[in-house]
Design a protein around this motif. Structure first.
Motif, short mmCIF file in Angstrom:
data_model
loop_
_atom_site.label_atom_id
_atom_site.label_comp_id
_atom_site.label_asym_id
_atom_site.label_seq_id
_atom_site.Cartn_x
_atom_site.Cartn_y
_atom_site.Cartn_z
N ASN A 128 0.78 -1.24 0.00
CA ASN A 128 0.00 0.00 0.00
C ASN A 128 0.81 1.29 0.00
OD1 ASN A 128 0.77 -0.03 2.67
ND2 ASN A 128 -1.24 -0.53 3.46
N HIS A 129 2.04 1.23 -0.44
CA HIS A 129 2.80 2.44 -0.74
C HIS A 129 3.61 2.14 -1.99
CE1 HIS A 129 4.22 6.44 0.25
NE2 HIS A 129 5.46 6.03 0.03
N GLN A 130 4.53 1.21 -1.86
CA GLN A 130 5.17 0.60 -3.03
C GLN A 130 4.40 -0.71 -3.26
OE1 GLN A 130 9.57 0.24 -3.93
NE2 GLN A 130 9.18 -1.71 -2.89
N MET A 131 4.03 -0.98 -4.51
CA MET A 131 3.21 -2.16 -4.78
C MET A 131 3.98 -3.18 -5.61
SD MET A 131 -0.47 -0.39 -5.51
CE MET A 131 0.13 1.06 -6.35
N ASP A 132 3.93 -4.43 -5.18
CA ASP A 132 4.51 -5.54 -5.91
C ASP A 132 3.44 -6.01 -6.90
OD1 ASP A 132 5.15 -8.14 -6.81
OD2 ASP A 132 6.29 -8.58 -4.98
N ILE A 133 3.62 -5.69 -8.16
CA ILE A 133 2.60 -5.94 -9.17
C ILE A 133 2.38 -7.43 -9.40
CG2 ILE A 133 1.90 -5.48 -11.56
CD1 ILE A 133 1.95 -3.04 -9.55
N ARG A 134 3.41 -8.24 -9.32
CA ARG A 134 3.22 -9.69 -9.46
C ARG A 134 2.36 -10.23 -8.32
NH1 ARG A 134 8.43 -9.43 -11.79
NH2 ARG A 134 8.39 -10.20 -13.91
N LEU A 135 2.62 -9.76 -7.10
CA LEU A 135 1.81 -10.18 -5.97
C LEU A 135 0.37 -9.71 -6.14
CD1 LEU A 135 1.50 -11.50 -3.18
CD2 LEU A 135 2.21 -9.31 -2.18
N LEU A 136 0.18 -8.46 -6.58
CA LEU A 136 -1.17 -7.96 -6.80
C LEU A 136 -1.90 -8.79 -7.86
CD1 LEU A 136 -0.88 -4.06 -6.65
CD2 LEU A 136 -1.59 -5.65 -4.87
N ASP A 137 -1.18 -9.23 -8.89
CA ASP A 137 -1.79 -10.07 -9.91
C ASP A 137 -2.25 -11.39 -9.30
OD1 ASP A 137 -2.50 -10.58 -12.70
OD2 ASP A 137 -0.91 -12.08 -12.63
N GLU A 138 -1.46 -11.98 -8.43
CA GLU A 138 -1.85 -13.22 -7.76
C GLU A 138 -3.07 -12.99 -6.85
OE1 GLU A 138 -0.71 -16.32 -8.38
OE2 GLU A 138 0.46 -15.34 -9.96
N ILE A 139 -3.10 -11.84 -6.19
CA ILE A 139 -4.26 -11.48 -5.36
C ILE A 139 -5.50 -11.36 -6.24
CG2 ILE A 139 -5.24 -9.52 -4.07
CD1 ILE A 139 -2.37 -9.19 -2.83
N GLY A 140 -5.37 -10.72 -7.39
CA GLY A 140 -6.49 -10.60 -8.33
C GLY A 140 -7.00 -11.96 -8.78
N LYS A 141 -6.08 -12.87 -9.10
CA LYS A 141 -6.46 -14.22 -9.52
C LYS A 141 -7.21 -14.94 -8.40
CE LYS A 141 -2.55 -15.02 -12.60
NZ LYS A 141 -1.26 -15.71 -12.73
N GLU A 142 -6.74 -14.77 -7.17
CA GLU A 142 -7.38 -15.46 -6.04
C GLU A 142 -8.79 -14.92 -5.79
OE1 GLU A 142 -7.96 -18.17 -2.92
OE2 GLU A 142 -6.64 -18.16 -4.67
N PHE A 143 -8.96 -13.60 -5.87
CA PHE A 143 -10.32 -13.07 -5.70
C PHE A 143 -11.23 -13.53 -6.84
CE2 PHE A 143 -8.58 -9.63 -2.78
CZ PHE A 143 -9.17 -10.17 -1.65
N ARG A 144 -10.70 -13.64 -8.05
CA ARG A 144 -11.51 -14.16 -9.16
C ARG A 144 -11.94 -15.59 -8.86
NH1 ARG A 144 -13.90 -13.04 -14.28
NH2 ARG A 144 -14.94 -15.01 -14.65
N ARG A 145 -11.01 -16.40 -8.36
CA ARG A 145 -11.35 -17.78 -8.03
C ARG A 145 -12.46 -17.83 -6.97
NH1 ARG A 145 -10.62 -21.56 -4.44
NH2 ARG A 145 -9.35 -20.33 -3.01
N ARG A 146 -12.34 -16.97 -5.96
CA ARG A 146 -13.31 -17.00 -4.86
C ARG A 146 -14.68 -16.43 -5.23
NH1 ARG A 146 -10.27 -16.31 0.87
NH2 ARG A 146 -8.37 -17.46 0.35
N PHE A 147 -14.70 -15.49 -6.17
CA PHE A 147 -15.97 -14.85 -6.54
C PHE A 147 -16.40 -15.19 -7.96
CE2 PHE A 147 -14.55 -12.22 -2.97
CZ PHE A 147 -15.71 -12.14 -2.22
N ASP A 148 -15.83 -16.23 -8.53
CA ASP A 148 -16.19 -16.64 -9.88
C ASP A 148 -17.66 -17.04 -9.93
OD1 ASP A 148 -15.52 -17.04 -12.54
OD2 ASP A 148 -15.13 -19.17 -12.24
N GLY A 149 -18.33 -16.68 -11.00
CA GLY A 149 -19.74 -17.03 -11.17
C GLY A 149 -20.71 -16.09 -10.50
N GLU A 150 -20.22 -15.02 -9.88
CA GLU A 150 -21.09 -14.07 -9.18
C GLU A 150 -21.57 -12.93 -10.07
OE1 GLU A 150 -22.44 -14.27 -6.26
OE2 GLU A 150 -21.37 -16.05 -5.58
N GLY A 151 -21.11 -12.90 -11.32
CA GLY A 151 -21.56 -11.85 -12.24
C GLY A 151 -21.06 -10.46 -11.90
#
Length: 191
Positions: free
Chosen positions: A27-50
């Motif tokens: 939340n100041h300097q951002m690790d973009i690869r880590l953020l991408d993995e976070i994005g993938k994980e939230f997609r997995r958890r909320f997949d199919g919710e429209g």
């Protein structure tokens, strides 16, 4: 999410007052690869919710929300502003939020142009402590008539009441790392 937990253990810094600093990668300097993995994980958890909108609060949630949006077919990211500015015009949804970190209360606002009754909204934020920011964002979604499909939190302080309060209200809450407590300046995760 193991990669996140390991990064917190390696680079997180516990400060006085139960404050966890993760500014070197989240939340100041951002690790973009880590953020991408976070994005993938939230997609997995909320997949199919429209999900067709991602909602967050300025400023720390914005980068995370953008990374998440890429995994939801580039859904628009809307962020609640903490102060009224000249470029925030027209009718607004507003809600009061008390910040745990800053110890202040302020109005957050979103233009009525960007949240609508047909929207299916995923709320994203970096931290959950007492739950006030999320309550404000949930209030804004309710005012708009949109549907909240859930809340995605990167780091939850499980020893504070926010997570339990939201779950008791029936809010779907997905936290990638839940801290059970701090011990001698170190993070201890909930299993």
């Amino acid at each position: 999410m193991e990669i996140l937990k390991q990064r917190i253990l390696k680079d997180g810094n516990v400060k006085e007052g139960n404050v966890l600093k993760v500014d070197s990668f989240l939340n100041h300097q951002m690790d973009i690869r880590l953020l991408d993995e976070i994005g993938k994980e939230f997609r997995r958890r909320f997949d199919g919710e429209g999900v067709n909108k991602i909602l967050t609060i300025e400023a720390s949630g914005i980068g995370i929300a953008v990374a998440v949006a890429q995994h939801f077919d580039y859904a628009p990211v809307v962020f609640a502003k903490k102060s009224k500015s000249k470029n925030l015009d027209g009718e607004l949804y507003t809600s009061k939020v008390t910040s745990f970190t800053r110890g202040t209360t302020f109005d957050v606002q979103v233009s009525k142009k960007y949240l609508n009754p047909g929207d299916r909204v995923l709320i994203i934020d970096d931290f959950l402590a007492k739950g006030q920011a999320l309550m404000g964002l949930l209030d804004i979604v309710a005012q708009s008539g949109a549907t909240t499909v859930g809340c995605g939190i990167v780091i939850e302080k499980g020893f504070q009441e926010g997570g339990q309060m939201l779950r008791e209200k029936g809010i779907r809450l997905e936290s990638l790392a839940i801290i059970d407590h701090f011990e001698d300046g170190h993070v201890v995760f909930r299993n």
